[in-house]
Design a protein around this motif. Structure first.
Motif, short mmCIF file in Angstrom:
data_model
loop_
_atom_site.label_atom_id
_atom_site.label_comp_id
_atom_site.label_asym_id
_atom_site.label_seq_id
_atom_site.Cartn_x
_atom_site.Cartn_y
_atom_site.Cartn_z
N ASN A 100 -2.71 3.17 -2.84
CA ASN A 100 -1.52 2.37 -2.44
C ASN A 100 -0.43 2.79 -2.91
N TYR A 139 -0.01 -2.54 -8.15
CA TYR A 139 -1.01 -2.90 -7.01
C TYR A 139 -2.31 -3.56 -7.36
N LEU A 184 4.48 -3.93 -0.16
CA LEU A 184 3.59 -4.45 -1.17
C LEU A 184 4.47 -5.91 -1.55
#
Length: 594
Positions: A459, A502, A533
């Motif tokens: 991510n 993350y 995010l």
């Protein structure tokens, strides 16, 4: 925590933690120090008394037999203590003391983050404290043993006669007073030399350490560092010379006038005259007195020439250890801390912060609102107070005044960040990576979910930066302990640090210059990931790069610790104020990405 200081604290600490070590050490030194008086005074006293009085030779054999048993038993005890008991106890003490210090560091309040005294105390506490504790125990035990030896000697000396006993006490008292003065002056001189010694060490190490060698070579500054090293040595020499004459005089009087001339020559000559010429004392009394003077003189020299001086030297280290141990700390277990409300609203009211010793406020009566689930940005020029504000919000600093509301409920800004520490994700400009595996660096824990680690790395875009992982998430960062460890560029390190955001679900994000080490392309990609995010999550972003902040729900422009403008990107541009000027100055850099 016991409130006694210095030597008393050290002895009580050892007695509570290691009672066997404490009492056996006292016994060890009591026997060892008293052995000198037993062998050199009392054994000779009994042997000569038996022979001079014409008693049967068998009595002498009994004395020698008792002495042999004593020597064998004490020798076995000494060997066991020196080779097995003491090394084991000191290693155990080392582990316990260092463990307690590091436990205290792990529990320490976040307010200690920027407190120099905390780090000074930590270093001093870790600086061989366990050895200092052991040394203090043995020095005190040796002192007690030497005092016992003096009393054993005086008891034998008293048998010679009152006048001789009084003469000895007068000479011993004079030697004792001078020894105490000498020890005090030596300790004071040693303290005076410490700053110069630190300078000498600092500048000599700077010349040979890798971290500083680069700058020294590039700027041809070696001569400057060498000169400062020479200056420190010169200052040390001057301090030694200034105190040396007075010390030399005292030591001459104590060592040569009192001990050598008065005790060894004068008293001995007087005893010899009394035994041989005037016959006022017997041969047994002469030998007892002769041996007793040497035992007492040696014991006093050890106490005041070595033991007391060393105890003075070690006391400050132990007091630092005690002060460090008494600092208030939070419980290290954070599992039962309350959860931060999901995407909370946050309101700051009249927050003021100034650094210790400074009259000027870095954050000056600041008021701002962060709506629930919104992304706000804080921008401004260098020195405006942006990073300080982040550290206040993160709980690393505590303000002098002001309040914070979380979902409308007032919470002390000093405690709220620590209280909800499991609920927010923070990425600071000055991040750190550590010399262990990628998985440990991301989770910051020994227990972790491997799948979540891998997903967090994907991510954050780390793999896309071209990094290779020879051992997957177990690949070690840095070559500190592993020759195959990864050496990361600034941008790669910043991306890996961002993977921590993350790894677990967060209720609040605080990002301080998250793209400062990235090139424009990587910065653009990171921006896209960050906005994805943080969607729907309360987020605070600090950045001097406006490409990172222009899409925020609200932008606050900070100047000299105050909010002077706020609004959306479009609103602030239309106002034509400080934000618009800053945007115009950066616009060319972002043309290709708009």
């Amino acid at each position: 925590m016991n409130k006694r200081h210095g030597i008393a604290f050290a002895l009580q600490y050892i007695r509570k933690k290691f009672p066997r070590y404490f009492f056996l050490s006292l016994l060890y030194h009591l026997i060892r120090e008293c052995s000198s008086a037993i062998h050199n005074i009392w054994v000779y006293h009994f042997m000569i008394s038996i022979l001079a009085s014409g008693q049967r030779f068998e009595r002498l054999l009994w004395v020698l037999a008792a002495l042999t048993v004593y020597d064998v038993a004490s020798g076995a005890f000494f060997s066991w203590y020196d080779e097995q008991f003491r090394p084991f106890q000191e290693e155990t003490m080392s582990s316990l003391v260092k463990g307690e210090i590091l436990d205290q560091v792990a529990r320490m309040d976040l307010a200690a983050y920027d407190d120099p005294a905390f780090y000074n105390e930590t270093i001093l506490a870790l600086n061989d404290t366990h050895k200092k504790l052991a040394e203090i125990l043995h020095l005190c035990a040796q002192t007690i043993g030497s005092i016992a030896a003096i009393f054993l000697s005086l008891a034998a000396y008293a048998r010679v006669g009152l006048s001789y006993f009084c003469l000895l006490l007068i000479l011993i008292s004079a030697s004792l007073l001078l020894s105490n003065q000498i020890a005090k002056r030596k300790f004071d001189r040693k303290k005076k030399l410490v700053p110069f010694e630190r300078k000498k060490t600092y500048f000599s190490q700077s010349l040979v350490q890798r971290a500083s060698a680069q700058d020294i070579r590039l700027y041809d500054a070696a001569v400057v560092f060498k000169k400062k090293y020479d200056d420190a040595i010169r200052q040390m020499k001057e301090a030694i010379q200034a105190d040396g004459i007075g010390l030399a005089r005292l030591e001459f009087v104590q060592s040569y006038i009192i001990e050598t001339f008065a005790l060894n020559f004068g008293a001995m000559a007087y005893l010899a005259y009394s035994a041989i010429i005037s016959h006022t004392i017997s041969l047994t009394q002469f030998v007892t007195a002769f041996k007793g003077i040497h035992v007492i003189s040696d014991a006093l020299n050890q106490i005041f020439g070595k033991y007391v001086a060393k105890l003075h030297e070690y006391r400050p280290f132990i007091e630092h250890f005690q002060q460090f141990a008494m600092r208030k700390a939070e419980p290290s277990n954070t599992k039962y801390r309350p959860e931060l409300p999901s995407s909370p609203s946050i309101e700051l009211r009249n927050i003021t912060f100034r650094y210790p010793g400074s009259k000027k406020a870095v954050i000056d009566r600041l008021t701002m609102s962060i709506p629930k689930g919104k992304r706000i940005a804080i921008v401004g020029r260098n020195g405006a107070g942006k990073s300080t504000l982040v550290k206040l919000l993160s709980g690393l600093y505590s303000p002098q005044s002001g309040i914070v509301l979380v979902d409308g409920k007032q919470v002390s800004l000093k405690t709220w960040a620590k209280k909800y520490i499991n609920g927010y994700g923070v990425l600071l400009q000055q991040y750190n990576l550590y010399a262990f595996s990628i998985a440990n660096n991301v989770a910051m824990d020994d227990t972790y979910d491997p799948d979540k680690i891998k997903q967090a790395i994907l991510n954050c875009g780390w793999i896309e930066s071209g990094i290779k992982l020879p051992h997957g998430i177990q690949t070690v960062i840095s070559k500190e302990f592993d020759a195959q460890g990864l050496q990361l560029s600034g941008g790669q390190g910043q991306l890996l640090a961002s993977a921590r955001l993350y790894y677990t679900t967060k209720s609040l994000f605080i990002l301080d210059e998250p793209s400062s080490a990235l090139d424009p392309q990587m910065e653009y990609e990171l921006n896209q990931r960050v906005w994805k995010l943080t969607e729907g999550i309360t987020t605070i972003i600090i950045s001097h790069r406006l490409s990172m902040t222009k899409n925020a729900d609200c932008i606050y422009y900070l100047d000299h610790g105050k909010i002077i403008e706020y609004g959306t990107h479009a609103q602030l541009l239309s106002q034509g104020g400080s934000y618009a000027a800053l945007w115009q100055a950066q616009a060319e850099k972002y043309q290709e990405h708009q």
